[in-house]
Design a protein around this motif. Structure first.
Motif, short mmCIF file in Angstrom:
data_model
loop_
_atom_site.label_atom_id
_atom_site.label_comp_id
_atom_site.label_asym_id
_atom_site.label_seq_id
_atom_site.Cartn_x
_atom_site.Cartn_y
_atom_site.Cartn_z
N ASN A 14 -9.67 12.68 21.05
CA ASN A 14 -9.92 11.39 20.40
C ASN A 14 -8.64 10.61 20.08
N LYS A 15 -7.66 10.70 20.96
CA LYS A 15 -6.40 9.98 20.79
C LYS A 15 -6.40 8.78 21.74
N TYR A 16 -7.19 7.76 21.39
CA TYR A 16 -7.41 6.66 22.31
C TYR A 16 -6.25 5.67 22.37
N ASP A 17 -5.37 5.69 21.35
CA ASP A 17 -4.21 4.81 21.42
C ASP A 17 -3.26 5.26 22.52
N VAL A 18 -3.02 6.58 22.62
CA VAL A 18 -2.15 7.06 23.70
C VAL A 18 -2.91 7.16 25.02
N ALA A 19 -4.23 7.21 24.96
CA ALA A 19 -5.00 7.21 26.21
C ALA A 19 -4.76 5.91 26.97
N ILE A 20 -4.53 4.81 26.26
CA ILE A 20 -4.20 3.55 26.93
C ILE A 20 -2.90 3.71 27.72
N ILE A 21 -1.93 4.38 27.13
CA ILE A 21 -0.65 4.59 27.81
C ILE A 21 -0.84 5.46 29.05
N SER A 22 -1.54 6.58 28.89
CA SER A 22 -1.72 7.49 30.02
C SER A 22 -2.60 6.89 31.10
N CYS A 79 7.23 8.48 30.37
CA CYS A 79 5.88 8.24 29.89
C CYS A 79 5.25 9.52 29.34
N ILE A 80 5.47 10.63 30.02
CA ILE A 80 4.93 11.91 29.55
C ILE A 80 5.53 12.26 28.19
N ALA A 81 6.84 12.05 28.03
CA ALA A 81 7.49 12.34 26.75
C ALA A 81 6.97 11.43 25.64
N ILE A 82 6.76 10.17 25.94
CA ILE A 82 6.22 9.23 24.95
C ILE A 82 4.85 9.69 24.48
N ILE A 83 3.98 10.03 25.43
CA ILE A 83 2.63 10.50 25.08
C ILE A 83 2.72 11.77 24.23
N ALA A 84 3.66 12.65 24.57
CA ALA A 84 3.81 13.91 23.84
C ALA A 84 4.09 13.68 22.37
N PHE A 85 4.97 12.72 22.06
CA PHE A 85 5.38 12.53 20.66
C PHE A 85 4.46 11.56 19.91
N ILE A 86 4.11 10.45 20.53
CA ILE A 86 3.23 9.51 19.84
C ILE A 86 1.83 10.11 19.65
N GLY A 87 1.35 10.79 20.68
CA GLY A 87 0.02 11.40 20.61
C GLY A 87 0.01 12.78 20.01
N ARG A 88 1.20 13.32 19.73
CA ARG A 88 1.32 14.67 19.19
C ARG A 88 0.57 15.69 20.07
N VAL A 89 0.90 15.64 21.35
CA VAL A 89 0.35 16.60 22.32
C VAL A 89 1.51 17.24 23.08
N LYS A 90 2.52 17.67 22.33
CA LYS A 90 3.76 18.16 22.94
C LYS A 90 3.55 19.41 23.78
N ILE A 91 2.68 20.32 23.31
CA ILE A 91 2.45 21.56 24.06
C ILE A 91 1.79 21.24 25.40
N ILE A 92 0.83 20.34 25.39
CA ILE A 92 0.14 19.96 26.64
C ILE A 92 1.12 19.28 27.59
N ALA A 93 1.96 18.40 27.06
CA ALA A 93 2.96 17.73 27.89
C ALA A 93 3.92 18.74 28.50
N PHE A 94 4.30 19.73 27.70
CA PHE A 94 5.18 20.80 28.22
C PHE A 94 4.50 21.55 29.35
N ILE A 95 3.21 21.87 29.17
CA ILE A 95 2.48 22.63 30.18
C ILE A 95 2.41 21.87 31.50
N VAL A 96 2.09 20.57 31.45
CA VAL A 96 1.93 19.82 32.71
C VAL A 96 3.28 19.61 33.40
N LEU A 97 4.37 19.77 32.66
CA LEU A 97 5.71 19.62 33.25
C LEU A 97 6.29 20.94 33.75
N ILE A 98 5.54 22.04 33.63
CA ILE A 98 6.08 23.35 34.00
C ILE A 98 6.56 23.40 35.46
#
Length: 317
Positions: free
Chosen positions: A174-182, A215-234
């Motif tokens: 339910n993070k629709y503000d960062v969903a716009i970015i992604s 963009c991935i880093a921005i989503i990670a911090f603004i959306g507070r989904v850092k672990i998911i961002a880390f995983i997709v960047l593996i």
């Protein structure tokens, strides 16, 4: 707005980015070739000239989409405007790097500076260490998506997979503000991939590859989904570690590129640095096959990211 309306309008921003990028790419490709902004596709026997810096099209489609998002969601104006500023600054650095070739040190410093504005929209009462880690993450993520590159569609395809995972994760949580970015970056990348897939009519250049990681880093911090961002960047992280371990902080243009044989297959040159691509090339393979294998690796981690979002819903990660 209720959730269905939020989902509809945020996905609409992605559609806008897709349509704009898709529409301008043919003209942009022609103009880049006319201006002699081209590169040799060294992994083809004929070494054809291909338009470079096509990531400008991604940048343009993304920027227009985010501006539409700012208009539709005044309450999210700060996050979206800061995102636009950071991506534009990163894109400018990419353009400069494409034109004059920055050193690794110069690029890292400039990208760190470009990431500073994100500190203004982070949650309150964060430590200085946390605040300073944000631009560092932008710099590192941008370089990671810039490093795993060189084959037709590989960077764009991995970006599509990573942004799809992040988009679905943001929707689940339910993070629709960062969903716009992604959604916006995903739409622009999907359109660009049509022209960049094998055999490529255009290369993204650093202007295209750097903004994916930013963009991935921005989503990670603004959306507070850092672990998911880390995983997709593996996949990119593995590639970066292999290169660093084998060649240190290198300038890629100083090393021998992957070689193409008379039958059109690729082989890793003897010696030189190691990478994810060269780890796959233990035996000769066609370019498209290598790209598809790396896309599959990216897809596996993308699915893991979505699963983490599903099971961690409601938890700050």
């Amino acid at each position: 707005m209720n959730i269905p309306q939020l989902l509809l309008t945020s996905s609409g921003c992605g559609l806008i980015a897709f349509l704009i990028t898709f529409a301008i790419m043919p003209t942009l490709i022609k103009r880049l070739k006319k201006a002699d902004i081209v590169g040799r596709d060294i992994h083809k026997l004929t070494k054809p000239e291909v338009a470079e810096m096509g990531g400008i099209g991604i940048l343009f489609g993304f920027a227009i989409s985010i501006m539409v998002g700012v208009y539709l969601y005044p309450s999210w104006q700060s996050q979206l405007t800061i995102t636009l500023i950071v991506i534009l600054l990163t894109g400018i650095i990419g353009i400069v790097d494409d034109l004059i070739i920055l050193s690794s040190k110069e690029k890292l410093i400039l990208l760190w500076i470009a990431g500073l504005p994100i500190m203004w929209v982070t949650p309150p009462n964060m430590s200085i260490f946390y605040m300073l880690s944000i631009p560092i993450a932008v710099s590192i993520a941008s370089n990671l998506t810039n490093m795993l590159a060189g084959l037709n569609g590989i960077e764009t395809g991995l970006g599509v997979i990573a942004l799809t995972s992040l988009t679905l994760s943001c929707i689940i949580m339910n993070k629709y503000d960062v969903a716009i970015i992604s959604f916006s970056m995903l739409g622009a990348l999907l359109a660009f991939l049509f022209y960049n897939k094998y055999p490529a009519n255009v290369f993204p250049g650093d202007v295209g590859t750097l903004i994916i990681g930013a963009c991935i880093a921005i989503i990670a911090f603004i959306g507070r989904v850092k672990i998911i961002a880390f995983i997709v960047l593996i996949p990119n992280i593995i590639d970066g570690l292999l290169k660093f371990r084998s060649a240190g902080v290198m300038e890629r243009h100083k090393f021998k590129p992957t070689q193409v044989k008379e039958n059109g297959v690729l082989v890793a040159p003897p010696g030189g640095f190691n990478s994810l691509i060269r780890s796959i090339l233990k035996k000769p393979m066609k370019e498209a096959e290598v790209v598809h294998i790396i896309w599959i690796i990216g897809l596996i981690f993308g699915i893991i990211g979505i699963l983490v979002a599903f099971f961690a819903k409601g938890v700050i990660i």
